[in-house]
Design a protein around this motif. Structure first.
Motif, PDB file in Angstrom:
ATOM      1  N   ILE A 163      35.460 -27.128  -8.423  1.00  0.00           N
ATOM      2  CA  ILE A 163      36.900 -27.162  -8.173  1.00  0.00           C
ATOM      3  C   ILE A 163      37.404 -25.832  -7.612  1.00  0.00           C
ATOM      4  O   ILE A 163      38.355 -25.802  -6.817  1.00  0.00           O
ATOM      5  N   ALA A 164      36.783 -24.729  -7.993  1.00  0.00           N
ATOM      6  CA  ALA A 164      37.184 -23.426  -7.462  1.00  0.00           C
ATOM      7  C   ALA A 164      37.086 -23.409  -5.943  1.00  0.00           C
ATOM      8  O   ALA A 164      37.948 -22.856  -5.249  1.00  0.00           O
ATOM      9  N   ASP A 165      36.042 -24.034  -5.404  1.00  0.00           N
ATOM     10  CA  ASP A 165      35.883 -24.102  -3.948  1.00  0.00           C
ATOM     11  C   ASP A 165      36.883 -25.063  -3.323  1.00  0.00           C
ATOM     12  O   ASP A 165      37.287 -24.887  -2.166  1.00  0.00           O
ATOM     13  N   THR A 166      37.303 -26.080  -4.064  1.00  0.00           N
ATOM     14  CA  THR A 166      38.304 -27.017  -3.559  1.00  0.00           C
ATOM     15  C   THR A 166      39.593 -26.283  -3.224  1.00  0.00           C
ATOM     16  O   THR A 166      40.237 -26.560  -2.208  1.00  0.00           O
ATOM     17  N   GLY A 167      39.978 -25.342  -4.077  1.00  0.00           N
ATOM     18  CA  GLY A 167      41.190 -24.571  -3.807  1.00  0.00           C
ATOM     19  C   GLY A 167      41.124 -23.845  -2.473  1.00  0.00           C
ATOM     20  O   GLY A 167      42.101 -23.822  -1.715  1.00  0.00           O
ATOM     21  N   LYS A 168      39.970 -23.277  -2.163  1.00  0.00           N
ATOM     22  CA  LYS A 168      39.804 -22.578  -0.880  1.00  0.00           C
ATOM     23  C   LYS A 168      39.926 -23.561   0.285  1.00  0.00           C
ATOM     24  O   LYS A 168      40.489 -23.231   1.332  1.00  0.00           O
TER      25      LYS A 168
END
Length: 291
Positions: A163-168
């Motif tokens: 999910i951290a990469d989804t924000g990017k």
């Protein structure tokens, strides 16, 4: 019974339109050209009546973009949302059953002045992983949290890590919207609550009891990542639907639930997707945000 359902639908629409008229008059800006981008939580699969552009996107004429367009009385309205879409489908076409959905950014114009977008849940297969895996693990430990344990490796929650990469990804999407529609107000719509704050309904939401809290935590993590992307962008606004959907989760009584449970219901909602009531609820939240 059918008459009652039709009457309820008519009454709820009238109530929405009355509330919308108030919201519209309170909105500082009048919108003319509205574009809706997003995945199945925007498109509304199996909510009557379906649109055919293309049929495989599961796009309903009764989704929140449709209600919002009517309430704001926009001059032009393009809903290019599509079930299964992720952030890559903003710039790349999406193959669907019996057709293809164009890259969603193709609907954006220089004179577009309102954009709503609901995206991120399908990046890295987050939603699909949860609903595709967790129900099958319930029997192994009905009161525990077997799904959370399945996706925790070396003390790391691998679902949340993705999910951290989804924000990017969402940050890049927002930059792309501004580049194509620099005059538009951009509203990023969060995901509504699926699991209840407390209690369980295994016949509707067949997760192990301990995984209910984890499901809520994962969804809040996703919404938080999207909200942080909006803050980093600085030119968009985040619309929280998780908080306002409390009491309208999949376990809520019939008529109050915004989200369907495990069973696909023809002419109502796909499994784990919004009902018409959910679309009305989200539309109201967006209109309240625009006041």
């Amino acid at each position: 019974m059918r008459y009652r359902r039709v009457l309820f639908a008519a009454v709820s629409t009238i109530v929405l339109l009355i509330a919308s008229a108030t919201a519209a008059t309170a909105t500082e800006r009048t919108y003319r050209n509205y574009v809706a981008l997003g995945d199945s939580y925007t498109s509304g699969p199996l909510i009557p009546l379906p649109r055919l552009d293309p049929l495989g996107c599961g796009k309903s004429t009764q989704n929140y973009p449709a209600f919002l367009a009517g309430a704001l009385r926009v001059r032009s309205y393009t809903d290019i949302s599509c079930g299964g879409a992720d952030t890559t489908n903003m710039t790349q076409p999406q193959s669907v059953f019996l057709g293809r959905n164009p890259a969603q950014f193709s609907a954006l114009r220089a004179d577009t002045d309102l954009v709503t977008i609901g995206i991120g849940g399908n990046d890295y297969g987050v939603f699909g992983t949860l609903v595709g895996t967790c129900p099958s693990l319930r029997a192994s430990d009905p009161t525990g949290n077997p799904c959370q344990e399945q996706f925790t490796v070396g003390g790391v929650d691998t679902v949340k890590a993705k999910i951290a990469d989804t924000g990017k990804n969402v940050e890049r999407v927002l930059a792309g919207i501004h580049a194509r529609s620099p005059r538009a107000d951009v509203l990023v719509i969060g995901y509504p609550r699926i699991a209840p704050q407390s209690g369980y309904c295994p016949s509707v939401l067949p997760f192990a009891e301990g995984d209910y809290a984890w499901l809520n935590d994962v969804e809040q993590t996703l919404n938080s990542a999207i909200e942080k992307a909006v803050a980093a962008d600085g030119e968009s606004s985040f619309v929280d639907t998780f908080g306002p959907s409390a009491g309208h989760d999949a376990c809520a009584p019939k008529g109050a639930a915004w989200i369907n449970g495990q069973h696909t219901k023809l002419l109502a909602a796909a499994a784990y997707h919004p009902y018409r009531t959910g679309m009305v609820g989200v539309a109201r939240v967006i209109l309240g945000h625009l006041r």
